[in-house]
Motif scaffolding. Sequence first.
Motif, PDB file in Angstrom:
ATOM      1  N   LEU A  24       0.830  -1.209   0.000  1.00  0.00           N
ATOM      2  CA  LEU A  24       0.000   0.000   0.000  1.00  0.00           C
ATOM      3  C   LEU A  24       0.863   1.256   0.000  1.00  0.00           C
ATOM      4  CD1 LEU A  24      -2.837  -0.894   2.547  1.00  0.00           C
ATOM      5  CD2 LEU A  24      -2.930  -0.955   0.052  1.00  0.00           C
ATOM      6  N   LEU A  25       1.944   1.229   0.765  1.00  0.00           N
ATOM      7  CA  LEU A  25       2.826   2.394   0.835  1.00  0.00           C
ATOM      8  C   LEU A  25       3.455   2.697  -0.516  1.00  0.00           C
ATOM      9  CD1 LEU A  25       4.324   4.558   2.474  1.00  0.00           C
ATOM     10  CD2 LEU A  25       6.040   2.820   3.049  1.00  0.00           C
ATOM     11  N   ILE A  26       3.927   1.676  -1.213  1.00  0.00           N
ATOM     12  CA  ILE A  26       4.559   1.871  -2.517  1.00  0.00           C
ATOM     13  C   ILE A  26       3.558   2.413  -3.526  1.00  0.00           C
ATOM     14  CG2 ILE A  26       5.672   0.692  -4.445  1.00  0.00           C
ATOM     15  CD1 ILE A  26       6.716  -1.313  -2.247  1.00  0.00           C
ATOM     16  N   ILE A  27       2.335   1.858  -3.520  1.00  0.00           N
ATOM     17  CA  ILE A  27       1.290   2.333  -4.438  1.00  0.00           C
ATOM     18  C   ILE A  27       0.956   3.795  -4.150  1.00  0.00           C
ATOM     19  CG2 ILE A  27      -1.137   2.083  -5.089  1.00  0.00           C
ATOM     20  CD1 ILE A  27      -0.816  -0.927  -4.637  1.00  0.00           C
ATOM     21  N   GLY A  28       0.738   4.111  -2.873  1.00  0.00           N
ATOM     22  CA  GLY A  28       0.365   5.474  -2.519  1.00  0.00           C
ATOM     23  C   GLY A  28       1.479   6.465  -2.777  1.00  0.00           C
ATOM     24  N   TRP A  29       2.710   6.095  -2.431  1.00  0.00           N
ATOM     25  CA  TRP A  29       3.842   7.022  -2.576  1.00  0.00           C
ATOM     26  C   TRP A  29       4.119   7.317  -4.048  1.00  0.00           C
ATOM     27  CZ3 TRP A  29       5.636   8.654   2.125  1.00  0.00           C
ATOM     28  CH2 TRP A  29       6.719   9.535   2.102  1.00  0.00           C
ATOM     29  N   SER A  30       4.033   6.300  -4.893  1.00  0.00           N
ATOM     30  CA  SER A  30       4.355   6.494  -6.306  1.00  0.00           C
ATOM     31  C   SER A  30       3.221   7.161  -7.081  1.00  0.00           C
ATOM     32  CB  SER A  30       4.685   5.142  -6.958  1.00  0.00           C
ATOM     33  OG  SER A  30       3.577   4.267  -6.883  1.00  0.00           O
ATOM     34  N   SER A  31       2.003   7.071  -6.561  1.00  0.00           N
ATOM     35  CA  SER A  31       0.855   7.566  -7.319  1.00  0.00           C
ATOM     36  C   SER A  31       0.752   9.085  -7.331  1.00  0.00           C
ATOM     37  CB  SER A  31      -0.441   6.980  -6.751  1.00  0.00           C
ATOM     38  OG  SER A  31      -0.667   7.472  -5.440  1.00  0.00           O
ATOM     39  N   GLY A  32       1.535   9.768  -6.494  1.00  0.00           N
ATOM     40  CA  GLY A  32       1.483  11.224  -6.519  1.00  0.00           C
ATOM     41  C   GLY A  32       1.812  11.787  -7.891  1.00  0.00           C
ATOM     42  N   PHE A  33       2.669  11.084  -8.632  1.00  0.00           N
ATOM     43  CA  PHE A  33       3.006  11.518  -9.990  1.00  0.00           C
ATOM     44  C   PHE A  33       1.775  11.595 -10.871  1.00  0.00           C
ATOM     45  CE2 PHE A  33       3.835  10.083 -14.340  1.00  0.00           C
ATOM     46  CZ  PHE A  33       4.723  11.038 -14.775  1.00  0.00           C
ATOM     47  N   GLY A 226      -7.269  14.972 -11.040  1.00  0.00           N
ATOM     48  CA  GLY A 226      -6.002  15.054 -10.328  1.00  0.00           C
ATOM     49  C   GLY A 226      -6.190  15.253  -8.836  1.00  0.00           C
ATOM     50  N   MET A 227      -7.147  16.093  -8.447  1.00  0.00           N
ATOM     51  CA  MET A 227      -7.392  16.327  -7.028  1.00  0.00           C
ATOM     52  C   MET A 227      -7.911  15.076  -6.332  1.00  0.00           C
ATOM     53  SD  MET A 227      -6.580  19.241  -5.743  1.00  0.00           S
ATOM     54  CE  MET A 227      -5.094  19.097  -6.738  1.00  0.00           C
ATOM     55  N   VAL A 228      -8.831  14.381  -6.969  1.00  0.00           N
ATOM     56  CA  VAL A 228      -9.356  13.138  -6.380  1.00  0.00           C
ATOM     57  C   VAL A 228      -8.224  12.146  -6.143  1.00  0.00           C
ATOM     58  CG1 VAL A 228     -10.811  11.123  -6.795  1.00  0.00           C
ATOM     59  CG2 VAL A 228     -11.688  13.411  -7.295  1.00  0.00           C
ATOM     60  N   TRP A 229      -7.359  12.015  -7.135  1.00  0.00           N
ATOM     61  CA  TRP A 229      -6.243  11.077  -7.014  1.00  0.00           C
ATOM     62  C   TRP A 229      -5.256  11.523  -5.929  1.00  0.00           C
ATOM     63  CZ3 TRP A 229      -5.998   6.590  -9.884  1.00  0.00           C
ATOM     64  CH2 TRP A 229      -4.834   5.831  -9.716  1.00  0.00           C
ATOM     65  N   LEU A 230      -4.919  12.815  -5.916  1.00  0.00           N
ATOM     66  CA  LEU A 230      -3.951  13.319  -4.950  1.00  0.00           C
ATOM     67  C   LEU A 230      -4.470  13.228  -3.519  1.00  0.00           C
ATOM     68  CD1 LEU A 230      -2.616  16.463  -6.841  1.00  0.00           C
ATOM     69  CD2 LEU A 230      -1.303  14.415  -6.259  1.00  0.00           C
ATOM     70  N   ILE A 258      10.277   2.728   0.210  1.00  0.00           N
ATOM     71  CA  ILE A 258      10.147   3.880  -0.676  1.00  0.00           C
ATOM     72  C   ILE A 258      11.083   3.760  -1.874  1.00  0.00           C
ATOM     73  CG2 ILE A 258      10.341   6.406  -0.784  1.00  0.00           C
ATOM     74  CD1 ILE A 258       9.609   6.501   2.147  1.00  0.00           C
ATOM     75  N   TYR A 259      12.160   2.968  -1.744  1.00  0.00           N
ATOM     76  CA  TYR A 259      13.069   2.786  -2.872  1.00  0.00           C
ATOM     77  C   TYR A 259      12.341   2.214  -4.095  1.00  0.00           C
ATOM     78  CZ  TYR A 259      17.322   3.600  -0.137  1.00  0.00           C
ATOM     79  OH  TYR A 259      18.318   4.161   0.612  1.00  0.00           O
ATOM     80  N   LEU A 260      11.235   1.536  -3.867  1.00  0.00           N
ATOM     81  CA  LEU A 260      10.502   0.947  -4.993  1.00  0.00           C
ATOM     82  C   LEU A 260       9.576   1.949  -5.672  1.00  0.00           C
ATOM     83  CD1 LEU A 260       9.610  -2.552  -3.501  1.00  0.00           C
ATOM     84  CD2 LEU A 260      11.157  -2.076  -5.400  1.00  0.00           C
ATOM     85  N   SER A 261       9.453   3.167  -5.125  1.00  0.00           N
ATOM     86  CA  SER A 261       8.527   4.133  -5.717  1.00  0.00           C
ATOM     87  C   SER A 261       8.944   4.608  -7.105  1.00  0.00           C
ATOM     88  CB  SER A 261       8.322   5.330  -4.788  1.00  0.00           C
ATOM     89  OG  SER A 261       9.508   6.054  -4.605  1.00  0.00           O
ATOM     90  N   PRO A 262      10.251   4.855  -7.393  1.00  0.00           N
ATOM     91  CA  PRO A 262      10.575   5.319  -8.748  1.00  0.00           C
ATOM     92  C   PRO A 262      10.285   4.301  -9.848  1.00  0.00           C
ATOM     93  CG  PRO A 262      12.563   5.072  -7.416  1.00  0.00           C
ATOM     94  CD  PRO A 262      11.413   4.938  -6.494  1.00  0.00           C
ATOM     95  N   PRO A 263      10.666   3.018  -9.688  1.00  0.00           N
ATOM     96  CA  PRO A 263      10.300   2.085 -10.759  1.00  0.00           C
ATOM     97  C   PRO A 263       8.805   1.869 -10.880  1.00  0.00           C
ATOM     98  CG  PRO A 263      11.354   0.917  -8.932  1.00  0.00           C
ATOM     99  CD  PRO A 263      11.557   2.369  -8.696  1.00  0.00           C
ATOM    100  N   VAL A 264       8.086   1.883  -9.743  1.00  0.00           N
ATOM    101  CA  VAL A 264       6.631   1.733  -9.814  1.00  0.00           C
ATOM    102  C   VAL A 264       6.002   2.960 -10.470  1.00  0.00           C
ATOM    103  CG1 VAL A 264       4.522   1.530  -8.439  1.00  0.00           C
ATOM    104  CG2 VAL A 264       6.525   0.146  -7.864  1.00  0.00           C
ATOM    105  N   THR A 265       6.548   4.144 -10.192  1.00  0.00           N
ATOM    106  CA  THR A 265       6.065   5.355 -10.858  1.00  0.00           C
ATOM    107  C   THR A 265       6.238   5.252 -12.365  1.00  0.00           C
ATOM    108  OG1 THR A 265       6.565   6.734  -8.928  1.00  0.00           O
ATOM    109  CG2 THR A 265       6.384   7.846 -11.044  1.00  0.00           C
ATOM    110  N   MET A 266       7.360   4.685 -12.800  1.00  0.00           N
ATOM    111  CA  MET A 266       7.584   4.526 -14.234  1.00  0.00           C
ATOM    112  C   MET A 266       6.603   3.538 -14.850  1.00  0.00           C
ATOM    113  SD  MET A 266      11.739   4.671 -14.274  1.00  0.00           S
ATOM    114  CE  MET A 266      12.579   6.160 -13.708  1.00  0.00           C
TER     115      MET A 266
END
Length: 298
Positions: A24-33, A226-230, A258-266
């Motif tokens: 959940l943390l990785i999904i939430g942290w990366s989804s800000g993009f 964007g607001m709903v997602w953020l 959190i290290y997994l957030s950049p690849p998940v963001t991509m």
Amino acid sequence: MTEPLRPSVTAQHHPLLWPFLATLLIIGWSSGFVGIRYANQEASVMLLLFWRTLLSGLILLPFALAIGPRISMRAVRDQALFGVMAVFLYLGGFALAIEQKVPTGLVALISDLLPLAIAALSQPVLGERLTKRQWLGTAVAVVGVLIVSFDSLGFGTAPVWAYGLTVGSMLVFAVASVLHRKRKTQHMPVHQSLCIQTLTGSVLFGLCALTQGSLAPPMTRDFAIGMVWLVLIATFLAYAVYYTSLRLFPVAKVSAAIYLSPPVTMLWAWMLFSEPLTVAMFAGLAITLVGVWVTSRG
């Protein structure tokens, strides 16, 4: 702030709790993009962050007042301080750096080194001594992040202070995370603390946005999406899971995810915006996974 629970007890009784929270943390942290990508063309980053934090705080406010212990002025003061550090200075610092033309790839890379700073602070501040295995896992994860981010790195034409701002924002959030774990004050559920922190951030972001013009939101579909997602994913999910995890597990273990957030963001960008994926990105993702696994086991 809530008093930390003993990690060993939680891990013994709930072996699947950490993998679930980490996901959940990785999904939430990366989804800000995703939310920023949808809404940034409609408004400045300060206006975006103002409405993101204001809506988040107002939604949580009735629950914060009705559910949980009575909120004291001391608790408001403590949580407002964390709101300044973990919401305003962290999010606002990176947003301002991007507006000053610091390359996004470089900003992302510095942000993704947050777990390394937290790991370094854990031992002197919290007494949470990292094992050799955890330091090895941290080093492997950093290498994976560097590989993933390599193609997007550059130095651009931003002023020197803007580059320092990115490093400072990352360090401020690292200090806030360690202090959140260290301080033992009156118990406060996550929804109450997050409400105070986001409302504090909204006041400061609002003042910044006023210097750029009106606070009125653009009445467009992309801004609304964007607001709903953020609000729902990048704020409620990411921050709530992060602070909950800090109370249950060692701070270095939590931050390693959190290290997994950049690849998940991509991966998000590839699925939603058709941005290309390279072999180097997949290699970096695999190496980062190994590093996080080694750190978590340690």
